[in-house]
Write an enzyme that holds these catalytic residues in place. Sequence first.
Site, short mmCIF file in Angstrom:
data_model
loop_
_atom_site.label_atom_id
_atom_site.label_comp_id
_atom_site.label_asym_id
_atom_site.label_seq_id
_atom_site.Cartn_x
_atom_site.Cartn_y
_atom_site.Cartn_z
N GLU A 25 0.84 -1.21 0.00
CA GLU A 25 0.00 0.00 0.00
C GLU A 25 0.88 1.26 0.00
OE1 GLU A 25 -3.36 -0.35 -0.51
OE2 GLU A 25 -3.18 1.81 -0.79
C1 LIG Z 1 2.62 -9.96 0.80
C2 LIG Z 1 2.38 -8.90 -0.22
C3 LIG Z 1 1.08 -8.54 -0.56
C4 LIG Z 1 0.85 -7.59 -1.55
N1 LIG Z 1 -0.44 -7.32 -1.93
C5 LIG Z 1 -0.64 -6.58 -3.06
C6 LIG Z 1 -1.94 -6.47 -3.64
O1 LIG Z 1 -2.92 -7.00 -3.11
N2 LIG Z 1 -2.07 -5.78 -4.79
C7 LIG Z 1 -1.01 -5.19 -5.41
O2 LIG Z 1 -1.20 -4.59 -6.46
N3 LIG Z 1 0.23 -5.25 -4.88
C8 LIG Z 1 0.44 -5.95 -3.73
N4 LIG Z 1 1.70 -6.05 -3.19
C9 LIG Z 1 2.80 -5.35 -3.83
C10 LIG Z 1 3.29 -4.16 -3.02
O3 LIG Z 1 2.33 -3.15 -2.98
C11 LIG Z 1 4.63 -3.72 -3.65
O4 LIG Z 1 5.58 -4.71 -3.29
C12 LIG Z 1 5.05 -2.34 -3.20
O5 LIG Z 1 4.18 -1.41 -3.78
C13 LIG Z 1 6.47 -1.99 -3.63
O6 LIG Z 1 6.71 -2.32 -4.96
P1 LIG Z 1 8.00 -3.20 -5.33
O7 LIG Z 1 7.98 -4.39 -4.47
O8 LIG Z 1 8.03 -3.40 -6.79
O9 LIG Z 1 9.21 -2.31 -4.89
P2 LIG Z 1 9.95 -1.10 -5.75
O10 LIG Z 1 8.91 -0.23 -6.33
O11 LIG Z 1 10.93 -1.72 -6.66
O12 LIG Z 1 10.67 -0.35 -4.58
C14 LIG Z 1 11.79 -0.90 -3.89
C15 LIG Z 1 12.18 0.03 -2.75
O13 LIG Z 1 12.54 1.29 -3.29
C16 LIG Z 1 11.80 2.34 -2.71
N5 LIG Z 1 11.51 3.34 -3.74
C17 LIG Z 1 10.93 3.16 -4.94
N6 LIG Z 1 10.83 4.33 -5.60
C18 LIG Z 1 11.37 5.27 -4.80
C19 LIG Z 1 11.59 6.68 -4.90
N7 LIG Z 1 11.19 7.36 -5.97
N8 LIG Z 1 12.16 7.32 -3.85
C20 LIG Z 1 12.54 6.66 -2.75
N9 LIG Z 1 12.39 5.32 -2.61
C21 LIG Z 1 11.81 4.65 -3.61
C22 LIG Z 1 10.53 1.70 -2.14
O14 LIG Z 1 10.08 2.42 -1.00
C23 LIG Z 1 11.04 0.32 -1.76
O15 LIG Z 1 11.56 0.33 -0.46
C24 LIG Z 1 1.94 -6.96 -2.18
C25 LIG Z 1 3.25 -7.29 -1.81
C26 LIG Z 1 3.47 -8.27 -0.87
C27 LIG Z 1 4.90 -8.66 -0.55
#
Ligand SMILES: Cc1cc2nc3c(=O)[nH]c(=O)nc-3n(C[C@H](O)[C@H](O)[C@H](O)COP(=O)(O)OP(=O)(O)OC[C@H]3O[C@@H](n4cnc5c(N)ncnc54)[C@H](O)[C@@H]3O)c2cc1C
Length: 592
Positions: A435
């Site tokens: 989220e």
């Molecule tokens: C158990 C679980 C349940 C989930 N449920 C859902 C769901 O129901 N529906 C859904 O759509 N998704 C879901 N997700 C996905 C979740 O919302 C994403 O994992 C999350 O949004 C982060 O995306 P990412 O993992 O690709 O990380 P990335 O976007 O690759 O980010 C990696 C890190 O970099 C940081 N970061 C990225 N961009 C920036 C920036 N511009 N400045 C500073 N820091 C930055 C982030 O804070 C993070 O710490 C779920 C994930 C898990 C693990």
Amino acid sequence: MPSYSPPLNDLGFVLHEVLKVQDSPLPGYDELTADFTAAVLDEAGKLARDVFAPLNAIGDQQGCRLENGVVRTPEGFKAAFDMLRDGGWTGLDCDPEYGGQGMPHVLSTAVGELSTASNMAFNMYAGLTHGAYSAIYVHASDELKAKFLPKMVSCEWTGTMNLTEPHCGTDLGLLRTKAEPQDDGSFKITGQKIFISAGDHDMAENIIHLVLAKIPGGPEGVKGISLFIVPKIMVGDDGSLGAANSLSVGKLEEKMGIHGNATCVMNYDGATGYLCGEAHKGLRAMFTMMNEARLGVGLQGLGQASAAYQAAVAYAQDRLQGRAVTGAENPDGPADPLIVHPDIRRALMDQKSFIEGARAFALWGAVMLDDFVKTGSEDADGMLSLLIPVMKGYLTDKGFDATVKAQQIFGGHGYIQEHGMSQFVRDSRIAMIYEGANGVQALDLVGRKLASDGGKHVMAFFEMVKTFIKDHEGDAALKAEFLNPLKAASKDLQSAAMYFMQAGVKDPNAALAGSTDFLHLFGHTCLGLMWSRMAVAATSALAAGTGDTAFYENKLITGRYFMARCLPETALNLARITTGAAPVMSLPAEAF
Ligand SMILES: Cc1cc2nc3c(=O)[nH]c(=O)nc-3n(C[C@H](O)[C@H](O)[C@H](O)COP(=O)(O)OP(=O)(O)OC[C@H]3O[C@@H](n4cnc5c(N)ncnc54)[C@H](O)[C@@H]3O)c2cc1C
């Protein structure tokens, strides 16, 4: 395994003595008498304590299984979901036109704390359905609403939110899932979504997926994203269930926690979908339910902290180790209980003072949400939008910290599975990530919310704190113990905001390097405000001589702890923020 005791007195205190919901002119609040909310919370508490909590460890141990393309939930989940549904809990704050009970959000938030504290993974199935309900309710056509909402309100059909793709998490502009228009007005959805919570399960007859996708030929990036309703089983015009849609579960993720919730890879292979809201305005549609969803995730941080704290208190009272430095307190036993030791007390007070402050903060947020939804108040919307990244980020960061502190009280017994403490740590961890990861919440706060509407809402926050202090500083004890520390924290917050306005304009890295500190500084200040409001309520109850004197005195003791020991962290946050970009950004990327 830990049992769960619903904090009914604390919820009642915040609702009726601090927020005074019964006196609020907001529509629907006249029903929120103390007797009514106590009856609702008592029933919700029984369900949490007797049905959801005993399934928490079972869900963790068994997890979900993918069998022949269908997800099987842990033993007991289906029966518990029937109880949740049959009790009408899933539609508590939904529109009566679609079968809901139309109760204010503040009541469903109080109920939500009990549910998520007792079993976070289980309650996500209904929580995600509510999120999908809200998006459809606000954006879909009347025809789609009539078709899908009644069964979603009752949770006969559950819902999901599909944003994430393998190469696209935070940066939704990279999204690739395609939505091709069909002659009958529907769309064919093709693409892969990952990490989809509650993506499939065996507790409902249909699952309504909300999917973000791009219509070919639309604008590039986030401006070209649309939102679609994609049912697992097709629904006829008369509401009857038809053939399976062209979608499937590719895989169930193995993960660190919330094992009872199915986290699915979802494959859409030309699945039939219906546009929800306007084409290319899908992100905006998602944003309308963002405040509610992020408040819900903040509540998960609070809930897990609260459940872990209860287990830690019971253990600290029971486990005999060492003697009190001031002399034996259990002279007939071989040792004193852990709770005599000051360092154990410190850890417990850190948790307790966070949890009670966070509860008031979350419920205050829910009142603002009601104010906006029910009256359209732009001020309430502006203040809530400013504070939502703080509620999500601070409550989940600190909630996780609290579960670790609770685990620490168990020593080695907290690290092994037997006492259930590792589950609290593992389950609460995800709330900091999904989220909108907490780093991105901080970015949203500093980069967007702080300056929104010309800084009007942050100025309104400072004004509110100032007025509150002025109104109550006639009481010398309150002033010394609560209002002066609150004033100091608010000053630190203003200095940090001012620093961003000056240095941040010249160098954006200077602002973003301090964004997480700013989010925490804001969170501490909000809890300082909530503790000051609770102290005013407790002091006036003690002066009136009504109610449980020990309850109010203990409130004041806990509040004093927060103000004296936790709130001064704002000075550290400010010191870090004003070091600017250089300490964070100087090391060349290749030197890491
Ligand atoms: C158990 C679980 C349940 C989930 N449920 C859902 C769901 O129901 N529906 C859904 O759509 N998704 C879901 N997700 C996905 C979740 O919302 C994403 O994992 C999350 O949004 C982060 O995306 P990412 O993992 O690709 O990380 P990335 O976007 O690759 O980010 C990696 C890190 O970099 C940081 N970061 C990225 N961009 C920036 C920036 N511009 N400045 C500073 N820091 C930055 C982030 O804070 C993070 O710490 C779920 C994930 C898990 C693990």
